[in-house]
Design a protein around this motif. Structure first.
Motif, short mmCIF file in Angstrom:
data_model
loop_
_atom_site.label_atom_id
_atom_site.label_comp_id
_atom_site.label_asym_id
_atom_site.label_seq_id
_atom_site.Cartn_x
_atom_site.Cartn_y
_atom_site.Cartn_z
N ASP A 31 17.19 0.14 -1.86
CA ASP A 31 17.87 1.34 -1.74
C ASP A 31 19.20 1.52 -2.52
O ASP A 31 19.77 0.79 -2.56
CB ASP A 31 18.32 1.68 -0.27
N ILE A 32 19.07 2.75 -3.03
CA ILE A 32 20.39 3.10 -4.01
C ILE A 32 21.50 3.12 -3.21
O ILE A 32 22.84 2.90 -3.87
CB ILE A 32 20.10 4.50 -4.74
N ASN A 33 21.49 3.12 -1.93
CA ASN A 33 22.68 3.34 -1.05
C ASN A 33 22.70 2.34 0.10
O ASN A 33 22.46 2.52 1.19
CB ASN A 33 23.23 4.65 -0.66
N PRO A 34 22.80 1.23 -0.21
CA PRO A 34 22.25 0.07 0.69
C PRO A 34 23.32 0.03 1.90
O PRO A 34 24.55 0.15 1.81
CB PRO A 34 22.43 -1.32 0.04
N GLN A 35 22.57 -0.26 3.24
CA GLN A 35 23.16 0.11 4.69
C GLN A 35 23.62 -1.72 4.93
O GLN A 35 24.03 -1.83 5.90
CB GLN A 35 22.61 0.73 5.50
N ALA A 36 22.95 -2.63 4.16
CA ALA A 36 23.02 -4.10 4.52
C ALA A 36 22.80 -4.77 3.45
O ALA A 36 22.16 -4.14 2.32
CB ALA A 36 21.93 -4.40 5.49
N PRO A 37 23.08 -6.13 3.24
CA PRO A 37 22.85 -6.97 2.10
C PRO A 37 21.46 -6.84 1.59
O PRO A 37 21.21 -6.86 0.22
CB PRO A 37 23.16 -8.36 2.54
N VAL A 38 20.56 -6.61 2.53
CA VAL A 38 19.07 -6.13 2.03
C VAL A 38 18.72 -5.04 2.54
O VAL A 38 18.83 -4.65 4.04
CB VAL A 38 18.26 -7.45 2.57
N HIS A 39 18.34 -4.12 1.77
CA HIS A 39 17.79 -2.85 2.07
C HIS A 39 16.87 -2.33 1.29
O HIS A 39 17.15 -1.90 -0.12
CB HIS A 39 19.03 -1.59 2.25
N HIS A 98 8.52 11.50 1.31
CA HIS A 98 7.48 10.43 0.91
C HIS A 98 7.50 9.28 2.09
O HIS A 98 8.60 8.69 1.93
CB HIS A 98 7.59 10.07 -0.55
N LEU A 99 6.55 9.18 2.74
CA LEU A 99 6.47 8.22 3.82
C LEU A 99 7.16 6.85 3.32
O LEU A 99 6.83 6.32 2.28
CB LEU A 99 5.26 7.92 4.49
N HIS A 100 8.12 6.48 3.99
CA HIS A 100 8.87 5.21 3.67
C HIS A 100 9.56 4.46 4.67
O HIS A 100 9.89 4.96 5.68
CB HIS A 100 9.72 5.25 2.40
N PHE A 101 9.35 2.93 4.72
CA PHE A 101 9.96 2.31 5.63
C PHE A 101 11.28 1.59 5.16
O PHE A 101 11.18 1.03 4.01
CB PHE A 101 9.00 1.21 6.25
N HIS A 102 12.33 1.57 5.73
CA HIS A 102 13.61 1.01 5.46
C HIS A 102 13.57 -0.49 5.74
O HIS A 102 13.23 -0.73 7.17
CB HIS A 102 14.81 1.71 6.07
N LEU A 103 13.59 -1.48 5.00
CA LEU A 103 13.61 -2.68 5.68
C LEU A 103 14.98 -3.33 5.30
O LEU A 103 15.50 -3.44 4.31
CB LEU A 103 12.60 -3.57 4.57
N ILE A 104 15.85 -3.58 6.62
CA ILE A 104 17.05 -3.88 6.56
C ILE A 104 17.46 -5.21 6.98
O ILE A 104 16.92 -5.62 8.17
CB ILE A 104 17.93 -2.54 7.28
N GLY A 105 18.42 -6.06 6.43
CA GLY A 105 18.62 -7.36 6.94
C GLY A 105 19.68 -8.04 6.04
O GLY A 105 20.38 -7.24 5.10
#
Ligand code: AMP
Length: 114
Positions: A31-39, A98-105
């Motif tokens: 993600d261009i605007n990460p909400q966590a170290p992994v986004h 466009h259907l997408h899932f954010h994987l955050i961690g």
């Protein structure tokens, strides 16, 4: 491909992204605007606008996305856990249709939504 769709253009390579995973059906990039170290955004290559468009014909692609989520989470070192989020439609806060899932961690996540 939907030629007006930002994520279709990314999948097609017309717009650059930091790809972390690709197979026949699934594409994933940071993600261009990460909400966590992994986004990471995990999405089907086929253009499905949002979760309300999932049906018997395309739902296997959602399973493929979650297979990719597991692989990416492992590759990104998220053994301690992670969160997967889908925003759907205007009230759900979806900004790219466009259907997408954010994987955050990558850190202890706070504030559960539910
Ligand atoms: P949503 O609000 O659930 O539709 O999520 C869309 C996400 O796409 C947001 O988290 C944005 O930061 C992300 N995003 C938008 N444009 C790009 C881009 N060109 N590359 C990577 N991520 C993007």
């Amino acid at each position: 491909m939907d030629h007006n769709c930002l994520f279709c253009k990314i999948i097609n390579g017309d717009i650059p992204s930091t790809k972390v995973y690709e197979d026949e059906d699934v594409f994933a990039f940071r993600d261009i605007n990460p909400q966590a170290p992994v986004h990471v955004l995990v999405l089907p290559k086929k253009h499905i606008a949002c979760a309300s468009q999932i049906n018997a014909e395309n739902s296997a692609l959602v399973g493929k996305c979650f297979e990719a989520v597991a692989k990416i989470a492992s590759a990104e070192g998220l053994e301690k856990g992670f969160r997967v989020i889908n925003n759907c439609g205007k009230d759900g806060g979806q900004s790219v249709m466009h259907l997408h899932f954010h994987l955050i961690g990558g850190r202890k996540l706070s504030e559960k939504i539910i």
